[in-house]
Design a protein around this motif. Structure first.
Motif, PDB file in Angstrom:
ATOM      1  N   GLY A  60     -18.257  18.976 -48.905  1.00  0.00           N
ATOM      2  CA  GLY A  60     -17.508  18.380 -47.813  1.00  0.00           C
ATOM      3  C   GLY A  60     -16.047  18.167 -48.150  1.00  0.00           C
ATOM      4  O   GLY A  60     -15.618  18.337 -49.296  1.00  0.00           O
ATOM      5  N   PRO A  61     -15.240  17.788 -47.149  1.00  0.00           N
ATOM      6  CA  PRO A  61     -13.838  17.511 -47.402  1.00  0.00           C
ATOM      7  C   PRO A  61     -13.667  16.216 -48.184  1.00  0.00           C
ATOM      8  O   PRO A  61     -14.594  15.421 -48.325  1.00  0.00           O
ATOM      9  N   GLY A  62     -12.463  16.014 -48.708  1.00  0.00           N
ATOM     10  CA  GLY A  62     -12.184  14.802 -49.458  1.00  0.00           C
ATOM     11  C   GLY A  62     -12.741  14.854 -50.865  1.00  0.00           C
ATOM     12  O   GLY A  62     -13.197  15.885 -51.362  1.00  0.00           O
ATOM     13  N   ASP A  63     -12.702  13.719 -51.532  1.00  0.00           N
ATOM     14  CA  ASP A  63     -13.210  13.625 -52.903  1.00  0.00           C
ATOM     15  C   ASP A  63     -14.724  13.476 -52.892  1.00  0.00           C
ATOM     16  O   ASP A  63     -15.277  12.823 -52.010  1.00  0.00           O
ATOM     17  N   HIS A 132       2.967  16.728 -39.087  1.00  0.00           N
ATOM     18  CA  HIS A 132       1.511  16.764 -38.937  1.00  0.00           C
ATOM     19  C   HIS A 132       1.021  18.211 -38.986  1.00  0.00           C
ATOM     20  O   HIS A 132       1.668  19.126 -38.468  1.00  0.00           O
ATOM     21  N   VAL A 133      -0.151  18.403 -39.573  1.00  0.00           N
ATOM     22  CA  VAL A 133      -0.772  19.733 -39.607  1.00  0.00           C
ATOM     23  C   VAL A 133      -1.372  20.026 -38.230  1.00  0.00           C
ATOM     24  O   VAL A 133      -2.157  19.231 -37.712  1.00  0.00           O
ATOM     25  N   THR A 134      -1.008  21.175 -37.645  1.00  0.00           N
ATOM     26  CA  THR A 134      -1.515  21.560 -36.329  1.00  0.00           C
ATOM     27  C   THR A 134      -2.418  22.788 -36.389  1.00  0.00           C
ATOM     28  O   THR A 134      -3.000  23.167 -35.369  1.00  0.00           O
ATOM     29  N   GLY A 135      -2.532  23.421 -37.558  1.00  0.00           N
ATOM     30  CA  GLY A 135      -3.392  24.587 -37.679  1.00  0.00           C
ATOM     31  C   GLY A 135      -3.135  25.312 -38.986  1.00  0.00           C
ATOM     32  O   GLY A 135      -2.336  24.880 -39.834  1.00  0.00           O
ATOM     33  N   VAL A 270      -2.979  12.878 -32.715  1.00  0.00           N
ATOM     34  CA  VAL A 270      -2.495  13.938 -33.594  1.00  0.00           C
ATOM     35  C   VAL A 270      -2.044  13.300 -34.908  1.00  0.00           C
ATOM     36  O   VAL A 270      -1.357  12.279 -34.925  1.00  0.00           O
ATOM     37  N   GLY A 271      -2.454  13.913 -36.017  1.00  0.00           N
ATOM     38  CA  GLY A 271      -2.148  13.359 -37.328  1.00  0.00           C
ATOM     39  C   GLY A 271      -3.330  12.664 -37.955  1.00  0.00           C
ATOM     40  O   GLY A 271      -3.421  12.574 -39.183  1.00  0.00           O
ATOM     41  N   ASP A 272      -4.249  12.173 -37.143  1.00  0.00           N
ATOM     42  CA  ASP A 272      -5.491  11.597 -37.646  1.00  0.00           C
ATOM     43  C   ASP A 272      -6.424  12.755 -38.023  1.00  0.00           C
ATOM     44  O   ASP A 272      -6.614  13.685 -37.229  1.00  0.00           O
ATOM     45  N   PRO A 273      -6.993  12.765 -39.232  1.00  0.00           N
ATOM     46  CA  PRO A 273      -7.878  13.875 -39.619  1.00  0.00           C
ATOM     47  C   PRO A 273      -8.996  14.141 -38.618  1.00  0.00           C
ATOM     48  O   PRO A 273      -9.452  15.280 -38.480  1.00  0.00           O
ATOM     49  N   ARG A 274      -9.434  13.117 -37.887  1.00  0.00           N
ATOM     50  CA  ARG A 274     -10.507  13.315 -36.911  1.00  0.00           C
ATOM     51  C   ARG A 274     -10.062  14.197 -35.751  1.00  0.00           C
ATOM     52  O   ARG A 274     -10.899  14.804 -35.070  1.00  0.00           O
ATOM     53  N   SER A 275      -8.743  14.295 -35.513  1.00  0.00           N
ATOM     54  CA  SER A 275      -8.263  15.132 -34.410  1.00  0.00           C
ATOM     55  C   SER A 275      -8.479  16.615 -34.691  1.00  0.00           C
ATOM     56  O   SER A 275      -8.419  17.432 -33.775  1.00  0.00           O
ATOM     57  N   ARG A 276      -8.733  16.957 -35.944  1.00  0.00           N
ATOM     58  CA  ARG A 276      -8.923  18.366 -36.303  1.00  0.00           C
ATOM     59  C   ARG A 276     -10.331  18.858 -35.991  1.00  0.00           C
ATOM     60  O   ARG A 276     -10.645  20.029 -36.211  1.00  0.00           O
TER      61      ARG A 276
END
Length: 310
Positions: A60-63, A132-135, A270-276
């Motif tokens: 999974g993502p993260g540590d 912010h990462v958009t893609g 936008v900017g919250d990891p959950r938005s991805r």
């Protein structure tokens, strides 16, 4: 490939629309509060012993949850000592210069201490002040020299950490004086990156990770096209209505899409990891074409969101 898989998730991190897929491909879906260290260690130990588990792998993502890593090492089903994960994070840098610099995500697969770079993916970001990462765009449009220096930098970090086996996801900033590692973690790239490898190269990144457990080093085809994932840039609030997902799904150049929200759900900003979690994947012959197709897919999605809705 002959594997049987037990999946371990924190229910707080498992999206309702994704849980059925995890259950479908797992012998069992195990749920545990990752903040409860004692219970987490017990479920890892019990599952490894009961089913004769041969490898514990963080995907999974993260540590990774440190108790899982420690139990896997203690029981002899992980090739990476727990200290490796701390060494991977050592010497990370960040700051204004790195935030504004172009960044690439580097996916590697380590087999018996050999670190193979399987691909590099460029970040699409907003401008200042937040960046912010958009893609993501794959493959990253780099010169041969840039690609070589990034590859060498990442391999040195993995070697210095003592990393022995598994995938790694490294974020690298491209500065005028050379590449600089922003983060390095022992997991696959998230946010749709494996889908980009499939669309651009016909390469199954997730299957290659399992192949690594069998001692197989990856053989990566050259990219035949570009692939890009774009996140739907929605305002924060409560979703009331949406249309357009059906049109996006049948567009010829769309290779995948996900929109896990239903009317009544709260949408992360936008900017919250959950938005991805909400994204579309497209393919094209040039980065300019994929950018245009992402923009069209975003325009095709029509939503009504009540700002600040609770």
């Amino acid at each position: 490939m002959g594997f049987r898989i037990w999946s371990l998730w924190d229910p707080a991190e498992l999206d309702p629309d994704f849980a059925p897929r995890v259950e479908e491909f797992s012998e069992e879906l195990l749920l545990a509060d990752f903040s409860d260290e004692t219970a987490l260690r017990q479920i890892v130990t019990r599952t490894v012993r009961r089913h004769g588990i041969g490898a514990v792998l963080h995907c999974g993502p993260g540590d990774p949850a440190l108790p899982v890593v420690q139990e896997g090492w203690r029981m002899g089903v992980s090739e990476n000592p727990p200290a490796v994960h701390e060494r991977l994070k050592a010497l990370e840098e960040d700051g204004p210069d790195l935030a504004s610099a172009p960044r690439v995500s580097v996916e590697t697969l380590t087999v018996d201490g050999n670190h193979d770079v399987v691909g590099m993916t460029a970040q699409r970001i907003t401008g200042p002040p937040h960046f912010h990462v958009t893609g993501y765009l794959h493959p990253a449009p780099l010169t041969n020299f840039e690609r070589w220096t990034v590859e060498a930098t990442v391999q040195r970090r993995l070697t210095a950490s003592g990393y022995r086996s598994g995938p790694a996801h490294t974020l690298v900033a491209l500065l005028p004086h050379g590449p600089c590692i922003v983060s390095c973690r022992a997991h696959l790239g998230a946010d749709g990156i494996p889908l980009l490898f499939e669309a651009a190269r016909g390469f199954d990144l997730e299957a290659a990770v399992l192949g690594g457990l069998l001692g197989r080093r990856p053989v990566v085809p050259d990219a035949r096209r570009y692939a890009e994932v774009g996140f739907f840039l929605l305002p924060e609030g409560r979703l009331e209505t949406l249309t357009g997902t059906e049109d996006i799904a049948v567009t010829p150049w769309v290779r995948g899409a996900r929109f896990p929200y239903a009317p009544g759900n709260l949408v992360a900003p936008v900017g919250d990891p959950r938005s991805r979690r909400a994204y579309v994947v497209v393919e094209g012959d040039t980065p300019e074409i994929t950018r245009e197709r992402i923009a069209k897919a975003r325009a095709d999605l029509t939503v009504e969101i009540r700002r600040g809705g609770r």
